[in-house]
Motif scaffolding. Structure first.
Motif, mmCIF file in Angstrom:
data_model
loop_
_atom_site.group_PDB
_atom_site.id
_atom_site.type_symbol
_atom_site.label_atom_id
_atom_site.label_comp_id
_atom_site.label_asym_id
_atom_site.label_seq_id
_atom_site.Cartn_x
_atom_site.Cartn_y
_atom_site.Cartn_z
ATOM 1 N N LEU A 141 -79.610 0.079 39.397
ATOM 2 C CA LEU A 141 -79.709 -1.288 39.898
ATOM 3 C C LEU A 141 -81.097 -1.886 39.761
ATOM 4 C CD1 LEU A 141 -77.605 -0.866 43.157
ATOM 5 C CD2 LEU A 141 -76.998 -2.324 41.221
ATOM 6 N N TRP A 177 -82.021 -5.224 37.824
ATOM 7 C CA TRP A 177 -81.380 -6.413 38.383
ATOM 8 C C TRP A 177 -81.892 -6.714 39.785
ATOM 9 C CZ3 TRP A 177 -78.121 -6.192 42.731
ATOM 10 C CH2 TRP A 177 -77.489 -7.397 43.062
ATOM 11 N N ALA A 178 -81.952 -5.691 40.629
ATOM 12 C CA ALA A 178 -82.263 -5.904 42.045
ATOM 13 C C ALA A 178 -83.721 -6.271 42.284
ATOM 14 C CB ALA A 178 -81.910 -4.651 42.846
ATOM 15 N N ARG A 208 -84.326 -9.993 42.560
ATOM 16 C CA ARG A 208 -83.397 -10.793 43.355
ATOM 17 C C ARG A 208 -83.884 -10.832 44.806
ATOM 18 N NH1 ARG A 208 -78.334 -12.248 41.224
ATOM 19 N NH2 ARG A 208 -76.935 -13.184 42.758
ATOM 20 N N ASP A 257 -75.017 -10.057 47.621
ATOM 21 C CA ASP A 257 -75.464 -9.834 46.245
ATOM 22 C C ASP A 257 -74.947 -8.522 45.684
ATOM 23 O OD1 ASP A 257 -77.457 -12.130 45.898
ATOM 24 O OD2 ASP A 257 -78.115 -11.202 47.772
ATOM 25 N N GLY A 314 -72.832 -13.473 39.738
ATOM 26 C CA GLY A 314 -73.858 -12.578 39.227
ATOM 27 C C GLY A 314 -74.112 -11.369 40.091
ATOM 28 N N ARG A 325 -73.328 -7.684 42.088
ATOM 29 C CA ARG A 325 -73.030 -6.366 41.543
ATOM 30 C C ARG A 325 -72.163 -5.550 42.506
ATOM 31 N NH1 ARG A 325 -74.984 -8.744 37.877
ATOM 32 N NH2 ARG A 325 -76.477 -7.997 36.301
ATOM 33 N N GLU A 334 -70.746 -5.792 37.088
ATOM 34 C CA GLU A 334 -71.129 -7.167 37.368
ATOM 35 C C GLU A 334 -69.892 -7.991 37.684
ATOM 36 O OE1 GLU A 334 -73.195 -10.959 35.022
ATOM 37 O OE2 GLU A 334 -73.207 -8.949 34.149
#
Length: 335
Positions: free
Chosen positions: A156, A159-160, A163, A233, A263, A265, A333
Motif C-alpha cells: 500500500l 498509494w497510501a 493520501r 479510503d 480510488g 483500496r 482498487e
C-alpha cells in the motif's frame, strides 16, 4: 510420500506432542527453565504444580526434543529460547492458545459429524455472535499478524503515503493489529475497527499499547448488517473470507466497495488454495477447521478470490504471499 505403518502410527500419536507443547506453555515451563529453574521441583513450585506431575511432563518434553535432560536437571533445547520463551522477539508460545485451543480441539473431535452434515454441528461456532474464541484470537494472534501486516503496508505504501487524510476501516478486526500497524506506518491515518462487542475491548487495549488510540474508532456489530460509517479510503478484510461460501464473500466485499471513496483500496489477508494438496497442504488442512466451524466455509482458490474481488467492484488486483507463512495479501482498487 509412501504411507507406511510407521507414518500412520506417528500420525495417530501426534496429538500427544501437541498436548505437551500446549501444556508447557500454559504452565510457564519454558520461562521457568530459562530463568534457572532446572529441576522438576523448582519448575513445579513456579507453576503451582505437583512435583511428580511436573517431572513426568519435563521428561516427556525432553523426549520430544523441546528440553534436554541430564539426570534430574533440565535445560532448554537448542533454539527453544528463541521461540518458546515469552520475552523473546520471536516468541510463538501464545499461538498455542489459538492454533491448538480447546475450541478447535473440541470441534475437530466431532469432525466426522461435520463431514456427514456438510458443515458445523457446533451450537457455538465461528459464525455465532459473541463466540468466545474470537477474544482468545484477538489477545494472542500477534505472532503471525505483524509480519503479514508489514507485507500489506509495503503493497500500500506508494498509494497510501500520498493520501491525507487516510481513513481505514478494519472489518472483523479482532486484535486490530492490521489497521493499527498501518496507522503507525502512515501518521495521517485514522482507523475504525469493526467487530463483535465482546472483542472490541481487546482491540481498544491494543490501540492504547501501540500508541494509536487517539486515531482509533470502533463499531460493534455484524459486518453484514452494521453501518460502515464511510466513505473510507481503505477497507481491510483479513482472515475472514474462508468462513463463507463465494456468494457470501462477494456480498461482504461488495459492502466494502460501497464504503470506499473513488480510488479507494481493498486489503485482503487470506489463506489461498494455489496448488495440489500434496504441493501446498496448509490451505486444505485449514479447510477442515472451517468445515467443523462454519456452515459453508472453506479456503477458496486463487481464481475464486480474484473472481469474488472483481465481482464486488474492484480491479488491478496485486497479490503477495507472506514469507514463511501460509497467508496471502491481496490489494485491489475500487473500479
Amino acid at each position: 510420500m509412501t504411507v507406511t505403518r510407521a507414518s500412520v502410527n506417528e500420525m495417530m500419536r501426534a496429538y500427544k506432542r501437541t498436548s505437551l507443547l500446549r501444556t508447557a506453555v500454559e504452565l510457564g515451563v519454558f520461562d521457568a527453565v530459562h530463568e534457572g529453574a532446572g529441576t522438576a521441583a523448582a519448575v513445579a513450585e513456579r507453576a503451582g504444580a505437583d512435583p511428580r506431575g511436573m517431572r513426568i511432563l519435563l521428561d516427556a518434553l525432553a523426549a520430544v526434543g523441546l528440553l534436554t535432560a541430564d539426570g534430574e536437571r533440565y535445560a532448554l533445547a537448542e533454539g527453544a529460547a528463541d521461540v518458546l520463551v515469552s520475552s523473546a522477539p520471536g516468541y510463538l508460545g501464545d499461538m498455542t492458545r489459538v492454533v491448538v485451543s480447546r475450541f478447535e480441539w473440541d470441534s475437530l473431535g466431532r469432525l466426522a459429524d461435520a463431514v456427514r452434515n456438510g458443515g458445523t454441528v457446533e451450537e457455538q461456532n465461528a459464525e455465532t455472535p459473541g463466540f468466545a474464541y474470537w477474544e482468545t484470537f484477538a489477545e494472542f494472534a500477534s505472532a503471525v499478524t505483524l509480519p503479514t501486516a508489514a507485507v500489506m503496508g509495503d503493497l500500500l505504501e506508494p498509494w497510501a503515503a500520498g493520501r491525507d487524510p487516510l481513513s481505514i476501516l478494519d472489518v472483523a478486526c479482532g486484535h486490530g493489529l492490521y489497521g493499527f500497524t498501518l496507522a503507525r506506518r502512515f501518521q495521517q491515518a485514522r482507523v475504525t475497527g469493526l467487530d463483535w462487542d465482546n472483542v472490541l475491548p481487546i482491540t481498544e487495549k491494543h490501540a492504547v499499547e501501540l500508541g494509536v488510540h487517539d486515531r482509533a474508532g470502533f463499531i460493534a456489530g455484524d459486518m453484514f448488517e452494521v453501518d460502515y460509517q464511510g466513505p473510507h479510503d481503505l477497507v481491510l478484510v483479513t482472515n475472514v473470507l474462508h468462513h463463507f461460501d463465494e456468494e457470501r464473500c462477494t456480498q461482504l466485499l461488495t459492502r466494502a466497495a460501497e464504503a470506499l471513496r473513488p480510488g479507494g483500496r481493498l486489503g485482503v489477508v487470506s489463506f489461498v488454495r494455489d496448488g495440489s494438496p500434496a504441493e501446498d497442504p496448509e490451505p486444505y488442512l485449514f479447510s477442515i477447521l472451517m468445515l467443523s466451524w462454519t456452515a459453508a466455509g472453506e479456503v477458496h482458490s486463487q481464481q475464486a478470490h480474484h473472481d469474488m474481488i472483481t465481482a464486488a467492484g474492484f480491479t488491478n488486483i496485486v497479490q503477495r504471499q507472506v514469507p514463511g507463512l501460509p497467508f496471502h495479501v491481496l490489494v485491489a482498487e475500487r473500479a
